[in-house]
Design a protein around this motif. Sequence first.
Motif, PDB file in Angstrom:
ATOM      1  N   MET A 134       0.296  -1.177   0.057  1.00 56.73           N
ATOM      2  CA  MET A 134      -0.038   0.002  -0.477  1.00 56.73           C
ATOM      3  C   MET A 134       0.380   1.738   0.187  1.00 56.73           C
ATOM      4  O   MET A 134       0.289   2.346  -0.582  1.00 56.73           O
ATOM      5  CB  MET A 134      -0.998  -0.327   1.056  1.00 56.73           C
ATOM      6  CG  MET A 134      -1.746  -0.951   0.890  1.00 56.73           C
ATOM      7  SD  MET A 134      -3.271  -0.606   2.149  1.00 56.73           S
ATOM      8  CE  MET A 134      -2.151  -1.627   4.184  1.00 56.73           C
ATOM      9  N   VAL A 135       2.154   1.481   0.774  1.00 55.43           N
ATOM     10  CA  VAL A 135       2.559   2.573   0.804  1.00 55.43           C
ATOM     11  C   VAL A 135       3.792   2.793  -0.317  1.00 55.43           C
ATOM     12  O   VAL A 135       4.200   3.749  -0.998  1.00 55.43           O
ATOM     13  CB  VAL A 135       3.633   2.301   2.257  1.00 55.43           C
ATOM     14  CG1 VAL A 135       2.394   2.899   3.507  1.00 55.43           C
ATOM     15  CG2 VAL A 135       4.454   1.008   2.167  1.00 55.43           C
ATOM     16  N   VAL A 136       4.061   1.412  -0.953  1.00 54.15           N
ATOM     17  CA  VAL A 136       5.030   1.406  -2.320  1.00 54.15           C
ATOM     18  C   VAL A 136       4.250   2.272  -3.257  1.00 54.15           C
ATOM     19  O   VAL A 136       4.692   3.289  -4.305  1.00 54.15           O
ATOM     20  CB  VAL A 136       5.457   0.241  -2.087  1.00 54.15           C
ATOM     21  CG1 VAL A 136       6.013   0.592  -3.775  1.00 54.15           C
ATOM     22  CG2 VAL A 136       6.511   0.272  -1.011  1.00 54.15           C
ATOM     23  N   GLY A 137       2.656   1.949  -3.477  1.00 54.44           N
ATOM     24  CA  GLY A 137       2.037   1.766  -4.252  1.00 54.44           C
ATOM     25  C   GLY A 137       1.361   3.474  -3.750  1.00 54.44           C
ATOM     26  O   GLY A 137       0.926   4.303  -4.769  1.00 54.44           O
ATOM     27  N   ALA A 138       1.436   3.577  -2.734  1.00 54.69           N
ATOM     28  CA  ALA A 138       1.218   5.594  -2.749  1.00 54.69           C
ATOM     29  C   ALA A 138       2.593   6.413  -2.599  1.00 54.69           C
ATOM     30  O   ALA A 138       2.615   7.615  -2.501  1.00 54.69           O
ATOM     31  CB  ALA A 138       1.405   6.147  -1.085  1.00 54.69           C
ATOM     32  N   GLY A 139       3.567   5.533  -2.827  1.00 54.95           N
ATOM     33  CA  GLY A 139       5.107   6.406  -3.580  1.00 54.95           C
ATOM     34  C   GLY A 139       6.246   6.895  -2.501  1.00 54.95           C
ATOM     35  O   GLY A 139       7.018   7.242  -2.835  1.00 54.95           O
ATOM     36  N   PHE A 140       6.064   5.482  -1.662  1.00 51.88           N
ATOM     37  CA  PHE A 140       7.074   5.783  -0.249  1.00 51.88           C
ATOM     38  C   PHE A 140       8.185   4.472  -0.911  1.00 51.88           C
ATOM     39  O   PHE A 140       7.567   3.396  -1.129  1.00 51.88           O
ATOM     40  CB  PHE A 140       6.045   5.193   0.845  1.00 51.88           C
ATOM     41  CG  PHE A 140       4.790   7.147   1.062  1.00 51.88           C
ATOM     42  CD1 PHE A 140       5.589   8.054   1.365  1.00 51.88           C
ATOM     43  CD2 PHE A 140       4.060   6.599   1.149  1.00 51.88           C
ATOM     44  CE1 PHE A 140       4.716   9.379   2.132  1.00 51.88           C
ATOM     45  CE2 PHE A 140       3.053   7.894   1.695  1.00 51.88           C
ATOM     46  CZ  PHE A 140       3.328   8.460   2.123  1.00 51.88           C
ATOM     47  N   ASP A 141       9.120   5.336  -0.499  1.00 49.38           N
ATOM     48  CA  ASP A 141       9.907   4.059  -0.896  1.00 49.38           C
ATOM     49  C   ASP A 141       9.860   3.213   0.982  1.00 49.38           C
ATOM     50  O   ASP A 141      10.020   3.404   2.040  1.00 49.38           O
ATOM     51  CB  ASP A 141      11.449   5.044  -0.496  1.00 49.38           C
ATOM     52  CG  ASP A 141      13.088   3.971  -0.424  1.00 49.38           C
ATOM     53  OD1 ASP A 141      13.121   3.827  -0.030  1.00 49.38           O
ATOM     54  OD2 ASP A 141      13.885   4.646  -2.174  1.00 49.38           O
ATOM     55  N   PRO A 142      10.582   1.955   0.323  1.00 56.04           N
ATOM     56  CA  PRO A 142      10.692   0.803   1.036  1.00 56.04           C
ATOM     57  C   PRO A 142      11.255   1.159   2.286  1.00 56.04           C
ATOM     58  O   PRO A 142      11.135   0.389   3.532  1.00 56.04           O
ATOM     59  CB  PRO A 142      11.111  -0.351   0.287  1.00 56.04           C
ATOM     60  CG  PRO A 142      11.732   0.029  -0.756  1.00 56.04           C
ATOM     61  CD  PRO A 142      10.595   1.284  -0.783  1.00 56.04           C
ATOM     62  N   ILE A 143      12.721   1.854   2.184  1.00 63.47           N
ATOM     63  CA  ILE A 143      13.697   2.222   3.139  1.00 63.47           C
ATOM     64  C   ILE A 143      13.561   3.030   4.419  1.00 63.47           C
ATOM     65  O   ILE A 143      12.797   3.084   5.104  1.00 63.47           O
ATOM     66  CB  ILE A 143      14.582   2.365   2.542  1.00 63.47           C
ATOM     67  CG1 ILE A 143      15.394   0.972   1.677  1.00 63.47           C
ATOM     68  CG2 ILE A 143      15.869   2.484   4.064  1.00 63.47           C
ATOM     69  CD1 ILE A 143      16.157   0.223   2.506  1.00 63.47           C
ATOM     70  N   TRP A 144      12.383   3.709   3.772  1.00 55.43           N
ATOM     71  CA  TRP A 144      11.748   5.323   4.225  1.00 55.43           C
ATOM     72  C   TRP A 144      10.603   4.917   4.912  1.00 55.43           C
ATOM     73  O   TRP A 144      10.665   4.602   6.418  1.00 55.43           O
ATOM     74  CB  TRP A 144      11.438   6.551   2.794  1.00 55.43           C
ATOM     75  CG  TRP A 144      10.457   7.486   4.358  1.00 55.43           C
ATOM     76  CD1 TRP A 144      10.853   8.595   4.297  1.00 55.43           C
ATOM     77  CD2 TRP A 144       9.269   7.384   4.272  1.00 55.43           C
ATOM     78  NE1 TRP A 144      10.009   9.101   5.554  1.00 55.43           N
ATOM     79  CE2 TRP A 144       9.137   9.094   5.256  1.00 55.43           C
ATOM     80  CE3 TRP A 144       8.460   6.359   4.199  1.00 55.43           C
ATOM     81  CZ2 TRP A 144       8.222   9.105   6.033  1.00 55.43           C
ATOM     82  CZ3 TRP A 144       6.856   7.107   4.858  1.00 55.43           C
ATOM     83  CH2 TRP A 144       7.181   8.029   6.018  1.00 55.43           C
ATOM     84  N   PHE A 145       9.621   3.725   4.452  1.00 48.88           N
ATOM     85  CA  PHE A 145       8.549   2.770   4.864  1.00 48.88           C
ATOM     86  C   PHE A 145       9.276   2.058   6.901  1.00 48.88           C
ATOM     87  O   PHE A 145       8.475   2.259   7.293  1.00 48.88           O
ATOM     88  CB  PHE A 145       7.845   1.971   4.491  1.00 48.88           C
ATOM     89  CG  PHE A 145       6.923   1.878   5.120  1.00 48.88           C
ATOM     90  CD1 PHE A 145       5.539   2.570   5.398  1.00 48.88           C
ATOM     91  CD2 PHE A 145       6.374  -0.019   5.055  1.00 48.88           C
ATOM     92  CE1 PHE A 145       4.963   1.868   6.718  1.00 48.88           C
ATOM     93  CE2 PHE A 145       5.968  -0.134   5.780  1.00 48.88           C
ATOM     94  CZ  PHE A 145       4.849   0.461   6.519  1.00 48.88           C
ATOM     95  N   GLY A 146      10.848   1.393   5.988  1.00 52.07           N
ATOM     96  CA  GLY A 146      11.094   0.971   7.180  1.00 52.07           C
ATOM     97  C   GLY A 146      11.336   1.570   8.927  1.00 52.07           C
ATOM     98  O   GLY A 146      11.175   1.262   9.645  1.00 52.07           O
ATOM     99  N   ILE A 147      11.920   2.857   7.957  1.00 53.85           N
ATOM    100  CA  ILE A 147      12.453   3.688   9.489  1.00 53.85           C
ATOM    101  C   ILE A 147      10.662   4.357   9.300  1.00 53.85           C
ATOM    102  O   ILE A 147      10.988   4.139  11.330  1.00 53.85           O
ATOM    103  CB  ILE A 147      13.083   4.886   8.783  1.00 53.85           C
ATOM    104  CG1 ILE A 147      14.656   4.116   7.996  1.00 53.85           C
ATOM    105  CG2 ILE A 147      13.781   5.646   9.892  1.00 53.85           C
ATOM    106  CD1 ILE A 147      15.116   3.634   9.155  1.00 53.85           C
ATOM    107  N   TYR A 148      10.013   4.486   8.754  1.00 59.18           N
ATOM    108  CA  TYR A 148       9.089   4.772   9.550  1.00 59.18           C
ATOM    109  C   TYR A 148       8.021   4.393  10.469  1.00 59.18           C
ATOM    110  O   TYR A 148       7.828   4.645  11.768  1.00 59.18           O
ATOM    111  CB  TYR A 148       8.239   5.690   8.597  1.00 59.18           C
ATOM    112  CG  TYR A 148       6.534   5.568   8.746  1.00 59.18           C
ATOM    113  CD1 TYR A 148       6.089   6.916   9.838  1.00 59.18           C
ATOM    114  CD2 TYR A 148       5.720   4.363   8.539  1.00 59.18           C
ATOM    115  CE1 TYR A 148       4.733   6.666   9.767  1.00 59.18           C
ATOM    116  CE2 TYR A 148       4.510   4.490   9.057  1.00 59.18           C
ATOM    117  CZ  TYR A 148       3.878   5.419   9.632  1.00 59.18           C
ATOM    118  OH  TYR A 148       2.509   5.027  10.261  1.00 59.18           O
TER     119      TYR A 148
END
Length: 434
Positions: free
Chosen positions: A353-367
């Motif tokens: 979902m977050v990758v589809g929304a345009g977020f980087d998976p590395i960024w999402f990991g830290i978030y």
Amino acid sequence: MDILSITATLGAVLLVLLAGGLWIGVTLMAVGFLAIFAFSPAPAGSLMATTVWDHSWNWALTALPLFVWMGEILFRSRLSEDMFSGLAPWLDRLPGRLLHVNIVGCGVMAAVAGSSAVTCATVGRMSLPELQRRGYAENISIGTLAGSGTLGLLIPPSIMMIVYGISAQQSISRLFIAGIVPGLMIMALFMGYVMLWSLFNRDAIPAADERLPFMEKLRRSRRLIPIVILIATVIGSIYGGYATPTEAATLGVAGALLLAWTTGSLTVSTFIESLMAATRTSCMITAIILGAAFLSVGMAFLGIPMALAAWVAGLGLSPGMLLVLLTLIYIGLGCFLEGASMIVLTTTVALPMVVGAGFDPIWFGIYLILVVEMSQITPPVGFNLFVLQGMSGRDIWKVTKASAPFFCLLVVAVVLCAVFPGIVTFLPNMMLAR
């Protein structure tokens, strides 16, 4: 049964088994088996065997026990004894004085232990009695410990980053590098808050000790400095591209054993204790990862992740509102689950979902790790709250109240990382470009 009913049934079984005290890894495996056996024609036993095998020989997984062992070795050294005497002379002149020892000490311990509860307990064991003896206000002493203890999940080498990297199939090296700037930013936010608080509460801060000459400061830090150098070497070897996380972890274990030997804290007893403790922790986390992997396979066979993603997409949320929704969900989950379980349970569903929304998976990991940090100081199952309750003798609500400002600062950190994603991605992208 429709997808909603199946999801509700599996969720209910999961909660019942967890409430019954069954190990988390076994619970996840059992729910995954039930999902396939009861609601799918696929062979549950064969899928369980192949899934467990495929995920158990993952090379990235070898870094996990080594980093845990490095932390266990240093935890049994004289690090906790030397922390206060080593840091206090350098921080005593800042507004807030020795309260900063909690924050910086947790930052150093975080890079050693990779665990929030261990970081909080180790630093608190030596700092709380010392701060109380010197007359510092109890609420701010407890609050700085509760908030800074969460750094154990974020500052590399973080065990939670390894768990996320394996679950999301992302580079653990890049995750380690991505956690450096956010970790330093959170330490700066905490220290800035303590400085402002001390300016408005001057009576709660005792007078500074006598100023020490530079060489005396170095003498008092003589056993702390080698550990900081070891941590910097481990992370620097990864950032410089000289070592993989597993190779860096091996270097860290060798360095930790050498430091423990030179300080006289390495004995046959402490060696065996550290090895057994690392084995128990690693087996627990590995069992959770394998159980979650099989549960993810079961959910994929039933189409649950796609159904949930379609439901969220149907809400028409903007990327910002999606993050707000996920943050609220994670904070709610954090009231009942610990960090590793939250990450492995939700990554399969949330990451697409977050990758589809345009977020980087590395960024999402830290978030994700930042939000899990917040859950460490939220009742009723905030582990740092329980640690400090036992150490201070105060009730859980007093500890929660003392931790509230630092929870808000973690919210600020999440917002800053969302508005300025370069805080997270700048260093790993630089590493990738080299």
